[in-house]
Design a protein around this motif. Structure first.
Motif, short mmCIF file in Angstrom:
data_model
loop_
_atom_site.label_atom_id
_atom_site.label_comp_id
_atom_site.label_asym_id
_atom_site.label_seq_id
_atom_site.Cartn_x
_atom_site.Cartn_y
_atom_site.Cartn_z
N LEU A 165 -4.79 0.84 -3.29
CA LEU A 165 -5.38 1.66 -2.25
C LEU A 165 -4.39 2.54 -1.90
CD1 LEU A 165 -7.34 1.99 0.20
CD2 LEU A 165 -6.01 0.20 1.34
N THR B 233 0.89 -1.34 -0.09
CA THR B 233 0.18 0.08 0.18
C THR B 233 0.96 1.21 0.10
OG1 THR B 233 -1.69 -1.27 1.06
CG2 THR B 233 -1.76 1.32 1.29
N SER C 270 -12.65 6.66 5.68
CA SER C 270 -12.18 5.49 4.84
C SER C 270 -12.37 5.12 3.55
CB SER C 270 -12.71 4.29 5.86
OG SER C 270 -12.29 2.92 5.35
N LEU C 271 -11.48 5.11 2.93
CA LEU C 271 -11.46 5.12 1.22
C LEU C 271 -11.20 3.64 0.76
CD1 LEU C 271 -9.27 7.96 0.12
CD2 LEU C 271 -11.81 7.86 0.53
N GLY C 272 -11.10 2.61 1.69
CA GLY C 272 -10.86 1.27 1.29
C GLY C 272 -10.64 0.27 2.15
N GLY D 227 -7.24 3.81 4.86
CA GLY D 227 -7.27 2.35 4.32
C GLY D 227 -7.23 1.56 5.45
N LEU E 261 -4.77 5.42 -4.01
CA LEU E 261 -5.86 6.18 -3.74
C LEU E 261 -5.64 7.13 -2.55
CD1 LEU E 261 -9.19 6.66 -4.46
CD2 LEU E 261 -9.44 4.52 -2.88
N GLN F 25 -4.76 -5.15 -5.13
CA GLN F 25 -5.56 -4.08 -4.43
C GLN F 25 -5.06 -3.44 -3.47
OE1 GLN F 25 -8.71 -6.78 -2.87
NE2 GLN F 25 -8.70 -7.75 -4.45
#
Length: 195
Positions: A184, A24, A155-157, A126, A187, A180
């Protein structure tokens, strides 16, 4: 440039939780963000003592490993918190850290139903969760999600990884999950302001 903080609540170095958080952060760095990483198990953090009063300066009356986290929290624009799933919830390390962020809101003298928000800056967040296939991820997500509400974090993901082996770091062979986590991070590094 955005500043993104990764917080790992796993006691295992090189485990799937840590690998996902690091991926991430790689995603955030690829989008131009500055990144910092904290491995909670390396810090000496005492449990919240429910003091009841908000310290006038700083976040807490006690000085320990949380001072590092408070400093990095002030620095960051986004945060990713990752934990293994133990008994359908977050690890002890993760819960200890979250409990010590109780001071992000102060008690209101007008009564126990309201609190004074001490965190005015809105941040992106995240969540990374890794556990066995039979675990209930929602309970752990709610613990971190509650912390995000308390800390004024949007919270975005969420990235989850259900492993089927006791071998350490098995997520390394699951490129879809790593992708993924990377996305994240991109993002979280978003350049626009969160209102």
């Amino acid at each position: 440039m955005s500043n993104i903080l990764g917080i790992c609540g796993s006691p295992v170095r090189g485990g799937s939780t840590e690998l996902l958080i690091q991926e991430t952060l790689k995603g955030a760095a690829s989008a131009g963000a500055a990144v910092e990483y904290v491995f909670l198990n390396d810090l000496q953090i005492m449990p919240c003592q429910a003091c009841g009063k908000s310290p006038e300066k700083g976040y807490c009356f006690f000085n320990d490993g949380m001072d590092i986290i408070y400093e990095k929290f002030n620095w960051c624009d986004g945060i990713v918190v990752g934990s293994p799933i133990y008994f359908d919830s977050v690890s002890a390390q993760t819960k200890l850290f979250i409990d010590r962020c109780n001071c992000f809101r102060a008690m209101n003298p007008s009564g126990p139903k309201s609190f004074i928000q001490r965190i005015n800056k809105k941040r992106r967040g995240g969540i990374i969760l890794a556990g066995g296939e039979r675990e209930n991820y929602e309970y752990a997500r709610r613990v971190i999600g509650g912390f995000y509400i308390w800390g004024n974090i949007e919270s975005l993901g969420l990235v989850t990884y259900a492993y089927d082996s006791w071998e350490k770091g098995t997520v390394a062979s699951h490129h879809d999950i790593l992708h993924q986590a990377h996305n994240l991070g991109v993002l979280l590094a978003g350049r626009e302001e969160i209102n």
